[in-house]
Scaffold this motif. Structure first.
Motif, mmCIF file in Angstrom:
data_model
loop_
_atom_site.group_PDB
_atom_site.id
_atom_site.type_symbol
_atom_site.label_atom_id
_atom_site.label_comp_id
_atom_site.label_asym_id
_atom_site.label_seq_id
_atom_site.Cartn_x
_atom_site.Cartn_y
_atom_site.Cartn_z
ATOM 1 N N LEU A 1 -4.044 -14.260 -1.457
ATOM 2 C CA LEU A 1 -3.667 -13.912 -2.825
ATOM 3 C C LEU A 1 -2.932 -12.574 -2.858
ATOM 4 C CD1 LEU A 1 -6.900 -14.953 -4.751
ATOM 5 C CD2 LEU A 1 -4.737 -16.189 -4.608
ATOM 6 N N SER A 2 -3.330 -11.663 -1.981
ATOM 7 C CA SER A 2 -2.637 -10.375 -1.911
ATOM 8 C C SER A 2 -1.194 -10.567 -1.439
ATOM 9 C CB SER A 2 -3.373 -9.424 -0.963
ATOM 10 O OG SER A 2 -4.686 -9.157 -1.417
ATOM 11 N N ALA B 1 0.519 -13.296 -1.887
ATOM 12 C CA ALA B 1 1.219 -13.930 -3.002
ATOM 13 C C ALA B 1 1.585 -12.893 -4.063
ATOM 14 C CB ALA B 1 0.351 -15.029 -3.607
ATOM 15 N N ALA B 2 0.672 -11.934 -4.298
ATOM 16 C CA ALA B 2 0.949 -10.880 -5.270
ATOM 17 C C ALA B 2 2.113 -10.017 -4.819
ATOM 18 C CB ALA B 2 -0.301 -10.023 -5.472
ATOM 19 N N ALA B 3 2.192 -9.745 -3.514
ATOM 20 C CA ALA B 3 3.314 -8.957 -2.982
ATOM 21 C C ALA B 3 4.629 -9.699 -3.173
ATOM 22 C CB ALA B 3 3.073 -8.650 -1.507
ATOM 23 N N ARG B 4 4.601 -11.003 -2.901
ATOM 24 C CA ARG B 4 5.824 -11.799 -3.107
ATOM 25 C C ARG B 4 6.195 -11.797 -4.584
ATOM 26 N NH1 ARG B 4 3.233 -15.334 0.627
ATOM 27 N NH2 ARG B 4 2.536 -16.651 -1.104
ATOM 28 N N GLY B 5 5.183 -11.872 -5.459
ATOM 29 C CA GLY B 5 5.445 -11.861 -6.893
ATOM 30 C C GLY B 5 6.078 -10.558 -7.349
ATOM 31 N N GLN B 6 5.604 -9.442 -6.805
ATOM 32 C CA GLN B 6 6.170 -8.157 -7.184
ATOM 33 C C GLN B 6 7.619 -8.029 -6.724
ATOM 34 O OE1 GLN B 6 3.614 -4.805 -6.779
ATOM 35 N NE2 GLN B 6 5.288 -3.328 -6.669
ATOM 36 N N LYS B 7 7.908 -8.532 -5.520
ATOM 37 C CA LYS B 7 9.286 -8.503 -5.046
ATOM 38 C C LYS B 7 10.168 -9.408 -5.915
ATOM 39 C CE LYS B 7 7.942 -7.506 -0.270
ATOM 40 N NZ LYS B 7 7.859 -8.005 1.131
ATOM 41 N N ALA B 8 9.593 -10.531 -6.361
ATOM 42 C CA ALA B 8 10.359 -11.424 -7.235
ATOM 43 C C ALA B 8 10.620 -10.764 -8.579
ATOM 44 C CB ALA B 8 9.598 -12.738 -7.427
ATOM 45 N N LEU C 1 1.440 -10.659 -14.137
ATOM 46 C CA LEU C 1 0.089 -10.138 -13.919
ATOM 47 C C LEU C 1 -0.540 -10.648 -12.626
ATOM 48 C CD1 LEU C 1 -1.335 -10.463 -17.557
ATOM 49 C CD2 LEU C 1 -0.371 -8.442 -16.463
ATOM 50 N N ALA C 2 0.264 -11.253 -11.755
ATOM 51 C CA ALA C 2 -0.294 -11.850 -10.541
ATOM 52 C C ALA C 2 -0.982 -10.827 -9.649
ATOM 53 C CB ALA C 2 0.812 -12.559 -9.757
ATOM 54 N N GLY C 3 -0.516 -9.587 -9.680
ATOM 55 C CA GLY C 3 -1.094 -8.567 -8.818
ATOM 56 C C GLY C 3 -2.525 -8.194 -9.165
ATOM 57 N N CYS C 4 -2.982 -8.556 -10.363
ATOM 58 C CA CYS C 4 -4.347 -8.217 -10.780
ATOM 59 C C CYS C 4 -5.398 -9.142 -10.173
ATOM 60 C CB CYS C 4 -4.452 -8.271 -12.306
ATOM 61 S SG CYS C 4 -3.343 -7.149 -13.176
ATOM 62 N N LEU C 5 -4.996 -10.346 -9.784
ATOM 63 C CA LEU C 5 -5.961 -11.353 -9.360
ATOM 64 C C LEU C 5 -6.770 -10.964 -8.123
ATOM 65 C CD1 LEU C 5 -7.088 -14.116 -10.048
ATOM 66 C CD2 LEU C 5 -5.285 -15.163 -8.674
ATOM 67 N N PRO C 6 -6.160 -10.437 -7.045
ATOM 68 C CA PRO C 6 -6.972 -10.071 -5.873
ATOM 69 C C PRO C 6 -8.072 -9.079 -6.196
ATOM 70 C CG PRO C 6 -4.646 -10.113 -5.295
ATOM 71 C CD PRO C 6 -4.718 -10.251 -6.785
ATOM 72 N N GLY C 7 -7.770 -8.082 -7.027
ATOM 73 C CA GLY C 7 -8.787 -7.101 -7.394
ATOM 74 C C GLY C 7 -9.895 -7.693 -8.239
ATOM 75 N N MET C 8 -9.529 -8.571 -9.156
ATOM 76 C CA MET C 8 -10.527 -9.175 -10.043
ATOM 77 C C MET C 8 -11.505 -10.047 -9.269
ATOM 78 S SD MET C 8 -8.146 -10.155 -13.333
ATOM 79 C CE MET C 8 -9.512 -10.995 -14.143
ATOM 80 N N LEU C 9 -11.026 -10.738 -8.243
ATOM 81 C CA LEU C 9 -11.895 -11.630 -7.476
ATOM 82 C C LEU C 9 -12.908 -10.866 -6.619
ATOM 83 C CD1 LEU C 9 -9.395 -14.404 -6.327
ATOM 84 C CD2 LEU C 9 -11.101 -14.517 -8.148
ATOM 85 N N GLN C 10 -12.668 -9.575 -6.408
ATOM 86 C CA GLN C 10 -13.607 -8.789 -5.611
ATOM 87 C C GLN C 10 -14.734 -8.193 -6.454
ATOM 88 O OE1 GLN C 10 -11.617 -6.113 -2.677
ATOM 89 N NE2 GLN C 10 -9.763 -6.947 -3.599
#
Length: 236
Positions: free
Chosen positions: A42-43, A45-52, A90-99
Motif C-alpha cells: 500500500l505504501s 501504491a501511495a508513492a505511485r499515487g503521489q507521483k501521478a 487521499l491514497a497516502g493516508c491509507l498505510p498509516g491508518m491501517l497501522q
C-alpha cells in the motif's frame, strides 16, 4: 487480547537465546516489522499515487485559471479530474491508518493488569532496565540517569534524529510537488492546512513516546524509523 499476548510470548521465547531479558522487546520490534511488511504494498501504491498527482499539476493549473473565482467549482473540477485519471488524492493516508489498530492493541496489552482473567505476565518483561509496561514518567522517578531513564533517553535521541530526517525529506518532497502547497486554491477542503503541518508531524512522535507504555513506544519508534527509510527509498 489473549491470542495476541500468546503471540508476543511465543515470539519472545523464540528470541530468548539472542536477546535474553529483552526478548519481548525484540518481539515487539519484529511484530512491527511484520506489520510494515504487510502494509508495504500500500505504501508503494501511495508513492505511485503521489507521483501521478504530481503529473496532474499542469491540468490542475489550467482548472485554477478557469475556476479561480469559484472555489466550489474548482474543488469539484479537481475531484472530477482525479476520478477521471483514477488517482486518489487521499491514497497516502491509507498505510498509516491501517497501522493504528496494531498500535492500540499493543497499548492496551501493556496497559492491562490482567488478560483473560489472568495476571498479565507481559508486564514483567523489560527493555534492558526499563519495564515494557511503564511510561516515561515512571522512569523519571528513578532519575534521568537510572537504567530506565537512559533507555528513554536513547529512544528520544533516535526519535529526534528520525524526526529531523523526516522533516527535511517532507520539505524536499513538498518543494518538488506543487500539489502539496495551497497556492491558489485547495484541491480538497482543509488540504492546505494539512500539508502545511505535515513536515512537523514526525516531531509529534516525541510526545507519543513520552506518554504511552514503553512497548507501544517501541512500536512507534520502529514504525517511524521504517517509514522514514521507506519514504526516502520510494521517492528518491
Amino acid at each position: 487480547m489473549s491470542v495476541f499476548a500468546n503471540l508476543v510470548e511465543h515470539l519472545a521465547d523464540l528470541l530468548q537465546p539472542l536477546f535474553g531479558a529483552s526478548a519481548a522487546a525484540a518481539a515487539i520490534v519484529l511484530f512491527t516489522a511484520l506489520v510494515r511488511l504487510l502494509v508495504h504494498p500500500l505504501s508503494r501504491a501511495a508513492a505511485r499515487g503521489q507521483k501521478a498527482r504530481t503529473a496532474l499539476q499542469p491540468k490542475i493549473a489550467e482548472l485554477r485559471k478557469k475556476h479561480g473565482k469559484s472555489p466550489e467549482k474548482l474543488q469539484k473540477a479537481v475531484l472530477e479530474l482525479h476520478a477521471e485519471e483514477k488517482v486518489s488524492p487521499l491514497a497516502g493516508c491509507l498505510p498509516g491508518m491501517l497501522q493504528i489498530p496494531a498500535f492500540f492493541l499493543l497499548y492496551h496489552l501493556f496497559s492491562s493488569d490482567t488478560i483473560g482473567g489472568e495476571p498479565n505476565g507481559l508486564l514483567g518483561h523489560q527493555l534492558l532496565a526499563a519495564p515494557l509496561g511503564e511510561r516515561w514518567a515512571d522512569a523519571l522517578q528513578g532519575g534521568v540517569l537510572s537504567g530506565a531513564g537512559l533507555v528513554y533517553t536513547g529512544l528520544f535521541v533516535v526519535v529526534a534524529c528520525v524526526a529531523a530526517f523526516s522533516y527535511r525529506l517532507s520539505k524536499r518532497m513538498m518543494a518538488a510537488n506543487p500539489a502539496a502547497q495551497a497556492d491558489g486554491g485547495e484541491q480538497l477542503p482543509g488540504l492546505g492546512a494539512v500539508t502545511k503541518v505535515m513536515p512537523f508531524m514526525s516531531f509529534f512522535t516525541l510526545v507519543t513516546v513520552a506518554v504511552v507504555p514503553l512497548a507501544a513506544a517501541l512500536y512507534v519508534v520502529t514504525s517511524t524509523t521504517w517509514s522514514a527509510v521507506e519514504r526516502a527509498a520510494l521517492f528518491r
